[in-house]
Motif scaffolding. Structure first.
Motif, PDB file in Angstrom:
ATOM      1  N   THR A 127     -91.855  34.723  22.163  1.00  0.00           N
ATOM      2  CA  THR A 127     -90.487  34.539  22.649  1.00  0.00           C
ATOM      3  C   THR A 127     -89.639  35.774  22.373  1.00  0.00           C
ATOM      4  O   THR A 127     -89.681  36.338  21.277  1.00  0.00           O
ATOM      5  N   ASN A 177     -85.628  36.438  22.613  1.00  0.00           N
ATOM      6  CA  ASN A 177     -84.342  35.786  22.828  1.00  0.00           C
ATOM      7  C   ASN A 177     -83.391  36.210  21.714  1.00  0.00           C
ATOM      8  O   ASN A 177     -83.791  36.261  20.542  1.00  0.00           O
ATOM      9  N   ARG A 198     -82.090  32.410  17.755  1.00  0.00           N
ATOM     10  CA  ARG A 198     -83.253  31.567  17.473  1.00  0.00           C
ATOM     11  C   ARG A 198     -82.908  30.144  17.906  1.00  0.00           C
ATOM     12  O   ARG A 198     -82.145  29.448  17.235  1.00  0.00           O
ATOM     13  N   LEU A 229     -87.403  26.501  20.964  1.00  0.00           N
ATOM     14  CA  LEU A 229     -88.455  27.515  20.975  1.00  0.00           C
ATOM     15  C   LEU A 229     -89.045  27.732  19.594  1.00  0.00           C
ATOM     16  O   LEU A 229     -89.899  28.603  19.414  1.00  0.00           O
ATOM     17  N   GLU A 230     -88.601  26.922  18.638  1.00  0.00           N
ATOM     18  CA  GLU A 230     -89.156  26.989  17.285  1.00  0.00           C
ATOM     19  C   GLU A 230     -90.042  25.782  16.991  1.00  0.00           C
ATOM     20  O   GLU A 230     -91.230  25.922  16.732  1.00  0.00           O
ATOM     21  N   SER A 242     -93.105  28.725  19.097  1.00  0.00           N
ATOM     22  CA  SER A 242     -93.311  30.175  19.214  1.00  0.00           C
ATOM     23  C   SER A 242     -94.167  30.691  18.066  1.00  0.00           C
ATOM     24  O   SER A 242     -93.890  30.427  16.890  1.00  0.00           O
ATOM     25  N   GLN A 292     -94.746  34.085  17.908  1.00  0.00           N
ATOM     26  CA  GLN A 292     -93.960  35.278  17.600  1.00  0.00           C
ATOM     27  C   GLN A 292     -92.567  35.050  18.184  1.00  0.00           C
ATOM     28  O   GLN A 292     -92.439  34.563  19.299  1.00  0.00           O
ATOM     29  N   TYR A 293     -91.541  35.392  17.414  1.00  0.00           N
ATOM     30  CA  TYR A 293     -90.168  35.213  17.890  1.00  0.00           C
ATOM     31  C   TYR A 293     -89.414  36.522  17.657  1.00  0.00           C
ATOM     32  O   TYR A 293     -89.177  36.912  16.519  1.00  0.00           O
ATOM     33  N   GLN A 339     -86.023  38.615  18.199  1.00  0.00           N
ATOM     34  CA  GLN A 339     -84.599  38.484  18.515  1.00  0.00           C
ATOM     35  C   GLN A 339     -84.085  39.784  19.131  1.00  0.00           C
ATOM     36  O   GLN A 339     -83.451  40.611  18.472  1.00  0.00           O
TER      37      GLN A 339
END
Length: 771
Positions: free
Chosen positions: A246, A248, A251, A255-256, A276, A278-279, A281
């Motif tokens: 993700t 974005n 957070r 998506l978590e 997700s 990998q996230y 930001q």
């Protein structure tokens, strides 16, 4: 009346998307709208093959639906429309328009469903009941007295294929292509960017692709609030150990983590699924740079693999056979330095290498994106850059892979398919001429921004709104409201009261229509309608409940009566026959688009929907080069002419809460972001709060940093320290639309750049809001 806003509560939310939070929110709105029993039973028909299609988002209807095939927001949309509350002539007898203008969006819609046609009476400053016959007679007279190109025929995403086809035909028979719609405000960069890159203006994935994908990429799309039913295929993918990466700025909880409300085990054990893996930001507008970085990594890795004799990273056979412009694109990526990529994306080289490495190993990849990618000054280039990433490994036209733009309203994509467009080259004008014996207009019409410009310049004299809340949805709302009052005619076809009814023209009408959920009985009996979802599938929809009033009419009936009042008789257009049997409208749609609609009447209720043919899915590229095109952007900056070197200028991102859909606000709680009792908030990075001498909970005013003579301000925002990139701030749409200059739009698609608005903050004072 107005009263001070109740003291809001800001408490971090630790729970997942879905789960008991969703169940509790749904129970609350069922009770509040006074339909706890009937509403719950009605939801069992939502998004079912024999039921009705959701009135909110456009996510796909599966062939094998869940027992409860609806999400929290979809259920709210249904309950909101089927409320027991009514807004009839007695309501307007008690409240003047001047008074109602002080009410909030929530307070207006919460009063209930409109029940009677209404005309604004300037003497009493009230809307007064009017007969349908008198309303259409005057509307027809007013429209005939105007140049057709001074009239705007706007469409929200709610109207069915049948209504949209009739509406577009009426406008063109009147003599104009002024047919803007809500896609102009969100996904027009998709229509422009995908068309030029792969020859298709829409996404290439279908729901079944999520069952065989190896990786899902997310860019600027908050699934938890904007398309929660999508969490089901995402959860299934994660159970198969499919990674989800993700990008974005914030957070977002959807998506978590997700707890499926339909799973008794998950609900009872309070377990959840990590979404997700990998996230990242990314900064607002930083996706262009981030995707460039991933492409740069892949190209370098491919060179290294070739040099040492390992399998190639890029799909060189696909690139050679199916694409154009590869060398130029490689040269662009090679020329971009990592320092600039990191600075603009807000991500480290190591983070982008980690994402690119997973992408390089995956066989079939789906790229999901939303308005976080499109609503920038170079939003079209952002979409095209994502296409570039997918083309590098042949991820277009392969099962389990493709581009997946998540559209907003439930039929916004379908309206374009049947002729709602200001671009004459996208409409089958010659076919319309053949079928209906008139000469369609050939000049380009107004899109949404151009319609606003025309209203401000006084060149647009009349506005017909088929659904929506246009005045609140568009940028520069203060300027737009001032100009709107100079309109000669404004007509709103609506289910509920909103601000666009109250900011009226000289002659103004509210025409109440049936909702999609209500039984629509015409001469041939109960009718069905159809619409298109985000994955290019057509679905049928049947109303299930009794109409709210004998005074409301169906959208096709309203359009037909307006057309009869406006246009001279045409023996080739049987408006009454079409209204009597909507199947005849679908026959007309099929005759107009024979390559798209094959046996729509016979197949619109088949489970899973009727798939629209998409050449790009078969790797047939309807482009000028005859191939899928790599495109080279103008640089890494998605909003180049708005970038300021001053540290007191921040980039504002407009957001939706999980208690709203588009301009419809269901309540003042944003559970996922921990906000309760207010929408007047400003999410800020703690470093920005401290650097600007502010404090958490302090009240501030926000002003747009724009190089023109207009002052754009919103007052009374509460600062909330939040996990958002430094230099970015977030606040709610549509309240902050007043800060977006009308000219702040994508250069190619003219979509307002609502995800990167330069603003200044100053200390302010609390304000009163309407009850």
């Amino acid at each position: 009346m107005t009263k001070p806003m109740a003291e809001p509560k800001i408490e971090p939310y630790e729970g997942p998307a879905g789960g008991w939070g969703s169940a509790g929110s749904l129970a609350e709105i069922l009770t509040r709208e006074q339909i706890p029993v009937s509403g719950a039973a009605l939801l069992l028909k939502q998004n079912k093959p024999d039921g009705f299609m959701c009135t909110s988002c456009a996510w796909s209807k599966p062939a094998k639906p869940n027992t409860f095939e609806y999400c929290e927001n979809g259920a709210k949309a249904t309950v909101w429309e089927q409320t027991a509350k009514r807004v009839g002539p007695d309501f307007f007898a008690r409240h003047s328009v001047t008074e109602l203008l002080t009410w909030t969006d929530y307070a207006l819609e919460e009063k209930g469903r409109l029940t009677h046609p209404l005309r604004y009476d300037p003497a009493s400053d009230r809307y007064m009941p009017v007969t349908w016959e008198d309303a259409f007679a005057e509307i027809g007279r007013e429209l005939r007295a105007l140049d057709p190109n001074a009239v705007v025929y706007y469409t929200s995403g709610r109207a069915s294929l049948e209504t949209s086809y009739m509406y577009a035909l009426m406008a063109r028979m009147h003599g104009t292509n002024n047919l803007p719609d809500s896609s102009n405000m969100c996904h027009e960069p998709t229509s422009v960017g995908l068309k030029s890159s792969i020859g298709s203006p829409v996404g290439t994935t279908i729901l079944e692709d999520f069952e065989s994908t190896d990786l899902i990429l997310f860019f600027g799309q908050n699934v938890g609030s904007n398309a929660p039913r999508m969490l089901h295929p995402l959860q299934e993918a994660r159970k198969r150990r499919v990674p989800i990466i993700t990008f974005n700025p914030l957070r977002e909880r959807g998506l978590e983590r997700f707890t499926n409300p339909q799973s008794p085990t998950e609900m009872l054990t309070r377990t959840s699924t990590e979404i997700s893996t990998q996230y990242h930001q990314v900064k607002a507008g930083g996706d262009l740079a981030a995707i460039t970085g991933m492409c740069k990594v892949l190209i370098a890795a491919d060179r290294e693999a070739m040099e040492v004799g390992r399998p190639r990273i890029l799909d060189v056979d696909f690139i050679a056979e199916h694409t154009h412009g590869f060398r130029e694109f490689v040269a662009f990526c090679d020329s971009q330095g990592w320092a600039e990529i990191e600075a603009r994306s807000g991500l480290t080289r190591e983070a982008l290498e980690a994402a690119a490495t997973v992408y390089g190993r995956a066989r079939s990849v789906i790229a999901v994106y939303g308005m976080g990618l499109t609503q920038h000054r170079r939003g079209t280039e952002g979409v095209q850059m994502l296409v570039n990433l997918m083309l590098l490994r042949g991820n277009v036209g392969r099962p389990g892979a493709g581009l997946c733009p998540v559209r907003g309203h439930s039929n916004v994509q379908g309206q374009r398919t049947v002729g709602i467009t200001e671009k004459p080259e996208l409409a089958p004008l010659d076919k319309l001429k053949e079928l209906y014996g008139f000469e369609p207009p050939r000049e380009k019409g107004h899109n949404t921004v151009e319609a606003c410009e025309g209203i401000i310049s006084r060149d647009v004299k009349a506005f017909i709104g088929l659904g929506g809340n246009f005045v609140r949805a568009v940028p520069d709302t203060v300027r737009m409201e001032e100009a709107w009052r100079a309109l000669r005619l404004s007509v709103q076809i609506s289910t509920k009261l909103n601000r666009s009814h109250l900011v009226h023209g000289a002659v103004s009408y509210i025409l109440p229509c049936l909702g999609r959920i209500e039984v629509d009985v015409q001469a041939s009996g109960p009718q069905a309608v159809s619409m298109e979802d985000s994955t290019s599938c057509f679905h049928g929809s049947r109303g299930q409940t009794k109409p709210v009033s004998d005074g409301v009419r169906s959208e096709p009936w309203i359009v037909a009566e307006m057309a009869k009042a406006l246009l001279p008789p045409n023996p080739k257009v049987d408006w009454d026959g079409w209204v009597g049997d909507y199947a005849r409208v679908r026959d007309a749609i099929e005759a107009t688009y024979p390559d798209v609609f094959h046996d729509l009447n016979g197949r619109m209720f088949q489970p899973g929907g009727l798939h629209k043919p998409l050449a790009a899915r078969d790797r047939k590229w309807d482009t000028e080069t005859g191939k899928a095109n790599f495109t080279v952007p103008g640089g890494l900056e998605a909003d180049p002419d708005m970038r300021s070197n001053r540290r007191d200028v921040l980039d504002l991102i407009t957001l939706r809460s999980n208690d709203q859909f588009n301009t419809t606000v269901y309540g003042y709680d944003d559970r996922f972001r921990g906000v309760k009792g207010t929408r007047m908030v400003l999410f800020m990075n703690v470093n920005d709060v401290e650097r600007l001498g502010l404090s958490d909970g302090e009240t501030v005013d926000l002003s747009a940093e724009a190089d023109d003579e207009f002052v754009r301000e919103v007052s009374g925002l509460r600062v909330i320290q939040y996990n958002i990139p430094e230099g970015n701030v977030g606040g709610y749409y549509p309240e902050l639309n007043a800060l977006i200059p009308l000219w702040h739009y994508d250069a190619q698609a003219m979509t307002p750049a609502a995800k990167a608005i330069p603003v200044r903050i100053r200390k302010g004072t609390p304000i009163a809001v309407a009850d």
